[in-house]
Design an enzyme around this catalytic site. Sequence first.
Site, PDB file in Angstrom:
ATOM      1  N   GLY A 188      -9.885   3.270  -4.622  1.00 44.35           N
ATOM      2  CA  GLY A 188     -10.184   3.740  -3.270  1.00 44.35           C
ATOM      3  C   GLY A 188     -10.296   2.662  -2.217  1.00 44.35           C
ATOM      4  N   VAL A 189      -9.717   1.478  -2.472  1.00 42.64           N
ATOM      5  CA  VAL A 189      -9.823   0.405  -1.486  1.00 42.64           C
ATOM      6  C   VAL A 189      -8.640   0.362  -0.519  1.00 42.64           C
ATOM      7  CG1 VAL A 189     -11.290  -1.054  -2.928  1.00 42.64           C
ATOM      8  CG2 VAL A 189      -8.795  -1.294  -3.045  1.00 42.64           C
ATOM      9  N   THR A 196      -2.697   2.054  -1.736  1.00 46.20           N
ATOM     10  CA  THR A 196      -1.499   2.861  -1.473  1.00 46.20           C
ATOM     11  C   THR A 196      -1.025   2.703  -0.040  1.00 46.20           C
ATOM     12  OG1 THR A 196      -2.149   4.467  -3.168  1.00 46.20           O
ATOM     13  CG2 THR A 196      -0.521   5.185  -1.543  1.00 46.20           C
ATOM     14  N   LYS A 227       4.976   3.114  -8.818  1.00 43.00           N
ATOM     15  CA  LYS A 227       3.618   3.424  -9.257  1.00 43.00           C
ATOM     16  C   LYS A 227       3.699   3.747 -10.746  1.00 43.00           C
ATOM     17  CE  LYS A 227      -0.795   4.676  -8.523  1.00 43.00           C
ATOM     18  NZ  LYS A 227      -1.847   3.943  -7.800  1.00 43.00           N
ATOM     19  N   GLU A 229       2.387  -0.781  -7.525  1.00 43.41           N
ATOM     20  CA  GLU A 229       0.991  -0.474  -7.207  1.00 43.41           C
ATOM     21  C   GLU A 229       0.244  -0.048  -8.453  1.00 43.41           C
ATOM     22  OE1 GLU A 229      -2.036   2.567  -5.120  1.00 43.41           O
ATOM     23  OE2 GLU A 229       0.081   2.863  -4.674  1.00 43.41           O
ATOM     24  N   GLY A 250      -6.482   1.547  -9.719  1.00 44.97           N
ATOM     25  CA  GLY A 250      -7.784   0.900  -9.765  1.00 44.97           C
ATOM     26  C   GLY A 250      -7.660  -0.610  -9.806  1.00 44.97           C
ATOM     27  N   PRO A 290      -5.902  -2.799   9.785  1.00 45.07           N
ATOM     28  CA  PRO A 290      -6.791  -2.054  10.685  1.00 45.07           C
ATOM     29  C   PRO A 290      -7.013  -0.604  10.264  1.00 45.07           C
ATOM     30  CG  PRO A 290      -4.592  -2.123  11.594  1.00 45.07           C
ATOM     31  CD  PRO A 290      -4.546  -2.973  10.351  1.00 45.07           C
TER      32      PRO A 290
END
Length: 245
Positions: free
Chosen positions: A15-16, A19, A40, A115, A118, A208
């Site tokens: 969740g950082v 993607t 992926k 990618e 986690g 950003p």
Amino acid sequence: MNGKQGLFVTGTDTGVGKTVIAGALVAALRAEGGNVGVWKPVQTGGLPGDGTTDAELLLKYTGMDSYAEDIASFTFEAPLAPMLAAKQAGLNITLQDILSAGESIRNRYDSVFIEGAGGVAVPITEDASTADLIAELQTSVLIVARSGLGTINHTLLTMEYLERRGISILGFILNDGLSGELCLDPSVETNGRIIEQYSGIPCLGHFPELAGEIDSKRLIHAVQATINLSPVRDALTIRKMEEYR
């Protein structure tokens, strides 16, 4: 990578923003004329069809003309680590299964962003972690991390784990888009510099926060405005389009 150039995008946690940042970097390089794709290897937490899986989002972000099934070699519905999600689905995938499944997408492009799922220690098979996959692919790593409080520890630990495995780290990107209250966190201004100081690994920029609908055009603009792409181009031996003229 069978002679191909690759870059593995990992995170300090789930969740950082791996993607969106991976998609943004690929979109920006493709906009410059690079024959760049994205892969992926394993995704969990949903099935293709509603547009929310990582593979579907990567296609949307990059503008690649492909199918979600081509981008993601293995997809499991359970929101678990890949090894556990596969077991819940009744499958026992191996590291060689993953490598073989990705050959088609890796051979389709001059350079491929991979990618992860986690962080680097996440188990993806019964006997292999994400770091083992990176070692087999023999790629450098780009780390995506949160910008705020706590990211120094998470990022330095991720770097140390990779370095102990002899895996090269290209740099890290801090994602400012994870909280609308970053302006209240004074550590955001100094975290990148401190991580650089303690690791010797460069920060390539702060990605950003992007409110509202995200498309490839907005992502390309964000990368061009905030991210140092030169080390990425150098690692993938990509030259900007105007350099061919």
